[in-house]
Design an enzyme around this catalytic site. Sequence first.
Site, PDB file in Angstrom:
ATOM      1  N   PRO A 141      30.548 -50.816  46.173  1.00  0.00           N
ATOM      2  CA  PRO A 141      30.799 -52.214  45.811  1.00  0.00           C
ATOM      3  C   PRO A 141      29.573 -53.059  46.127  1.00  0.00           C
ATOM      4  CG  PRO A 141      32.118 -51.528  47.749  1.00  0.00           C
ATOM      5  CD  PRO A 141      31.125 -50.437  47.461  1.00  0.00           C
ATOM      6  N   ASP A 142      29.578 -54.300  45.657  1.00  0.00           N
ATOM      7  CA  ASP A 142      28.528 -55.236  46.059  1.00  0.00           C
ATOM      8  C   ASP A 142      28.643 -55.461  47.575  1.00  0.00           C
ATOM      9  OD1 ASP A 142      26.623 -57.546  44.889  1.00  0.00           O
ATOM     10  OD2 ASP A 142      27.764 -58.298  46.605  1.00  0.00           O
ATOM     11  N   CYS A 179      33.144 -62.450  33.653  1.00  0.00           N
ATOM     12  CA  CYS A 179      32.358 -61.958  32.527  1.00  0.00           C
ATOM     13  C   CYS A 179      32.938 -62.435  31.198  1.00  0.00           C
ATOM     14  CB  CYS A 179      32.295 -60.440  32.566  1.00  0.00           C
ATOM     15  SG  CYS A 179      33.922 -59.680  32.653  1.00  0.00           S
ATOM     16  N   GLU A 221      30.089 -51.980  31.708  1.00  0.00           N
ATOM     17  CA  GLU A 221      30.788 -53.250  31.431  1.00  0.00           C
ATOM     18  C   GLU A 221      29.841 -54.355  31.870  1.00  0.00           C
ATOM     19  OE1 GLU A 221      33.625 -53.270  29.941  1.00  0.00           O
ATOM     20  OE2 GLU A 221      34.310 -51.215  30.213  1.00  0.00           O
TER      21      GLU A 221
END
Length: 514
Positions: free
Chosen positions: A179-180, A285, A251
């Site tokens: 993950p970030d 997004c 994505e």
Amino acid sequence: MSPLKDALLTTLRARVCSSTSDTYTTTEVFTGGDLTTLPESSVTDVQTAYERASRAQRSWAALPVSERLAVFHRFHKLLLRERETMADLLQAETGKARRDAFEELCEPALVTSYYLRTAPGLLRPRRRAGLLPGAITVRELRQPKGVVGIISPWNYPFALSFGDLVPALIAGNGVVLKPDSQTALSPLFGVELLYRAGLPVDLLQVVLGDGPVIGGAVVDTCDYIGFTGSSRTGALIAAQAGARLVGCSLELGGKNPMIVLDDADVAATARSAVRGCFANAGQLCLSLERIYVPDALFDQFSAAFVDEIGRLKQAGGYDYGADVGSLTSQRALKTVSEHVDDARAKGATVLTGGRPRPDLGPYFYEPTVLTDVTPDMLCHRAETFGPVVSLYPYASEDDAVALANDTEFGLNASVHGGDLARASAVASRLRAGTANVNDGYASAFGSTDAPMGGMGASGLGRRHGVEGLLRYTEVQAVAINRFDMLNPPKWLPYGVFSRLMALSLRAMKALRLR
Ligand code: NAD
């Protein structure tokens, strides 16, 4: 102050695959203060994570699908039961409004229940027509890829990691998740819930650290990559995966348009646009950053939209009081401020918003509407990824479609109109992976039976739907040759055999057998 409990943070820290003593500190976004300290992984830890997941994957893949799914039935229950803790974690590390946190955790719940229903059918072996009817039978099998690397961004850290890793696990894979770094707590809590639900601990590993170094190591080791993030990073990952001949789904970003048709209900469209543009403070997004309005409706729509925005409550706080939360980082605030300041300096009009709100918290920025935006302005083509939308007038429906499609991105789009057949025909002319009629994004994204993803610079591959599961499988054809009819018997000259074969090819075509 963050409502997170020390005991939970200690449990989550222990879930990171790290053999180093290196740590880093994350930020509580609403205050800008320290949130927690997390371990960092090394490149060697990524290798260890891969090996552990790979060993566990062999026995996991050998289980009947129904046994694998039992874990996800329990996970679904646990997730909904623990939703308030998940929402606390999400808010603390992203600064999003609590309603955005709640909506975020609905995505993995929906994805899980969708694949609980559909995976047995999708993963079942299928009979395929064999080369020679009766003599050759073929079954198509869906084998897991092995260990899938999932690399996820900070804006929806739980949804975008779990929405992708749940189907990977259901398909029989192991997973290494990166993950970030700022937003690792919510995915770590998801991992904890999966372990509590009975997932073998080694099967799902989490590594944390610098994107290019640790994310790069994930791309260098895993058997398939599911990436969500910027188009720039996506292109690097595609090249890196391509060099290893490993598949990936990407994505990526968007510059999503909305078209208001001339028969749209202006008040309802303005209300819908507010959520379409400012959900998650625009750090979505799928967010709409461009709205095309017929010349004749431009003033009426602008006024209604600004009026709706005036009713929004922007605030921090771990309750459902706010409609709009904070941006997640100084970097996001800088980009948003730069886009608005650049537009203003080059002659754009700010209809509402247009300034940071340090009185609310260090990274808050007001929902902002611009008009008179021209191609020389940054926000015209580049993704702002914040609460900023530009309104453009248009003369004809064809113009609106051409303007909406004038972008290298192709992620999401929205069309509002009274005549649903007409609006849906316009939607189908838009070059976007999802197009919503009379909604901004949630109708298509929440419909987990439909594929979701991007065209052009917005990505490769799809999540959700059939593709969302099958991308994590290798398809294998197992053919059984029951009677050897592919070679002539010893006594038959090949010339005669070939004439017989040609006859049977003709006959099978005429009878539509092959
Ligand atoms: P990013 O590309 O900077 O980072 C995404 C992830 O990749 C992070 O975990 C990061 O650490 C890692 N990473 C960075 N460089 C890497 C490298 N060279 N190799 C491997 N991993 C690397 O993106 P971001 O700023 O975190 O996210 C925002 C972007 O993501 C926006 O463009 C947004 O539109 C996009 N996004 C797309 C979707 C979608 O579903 N299409 C969803 C959410 C966000």
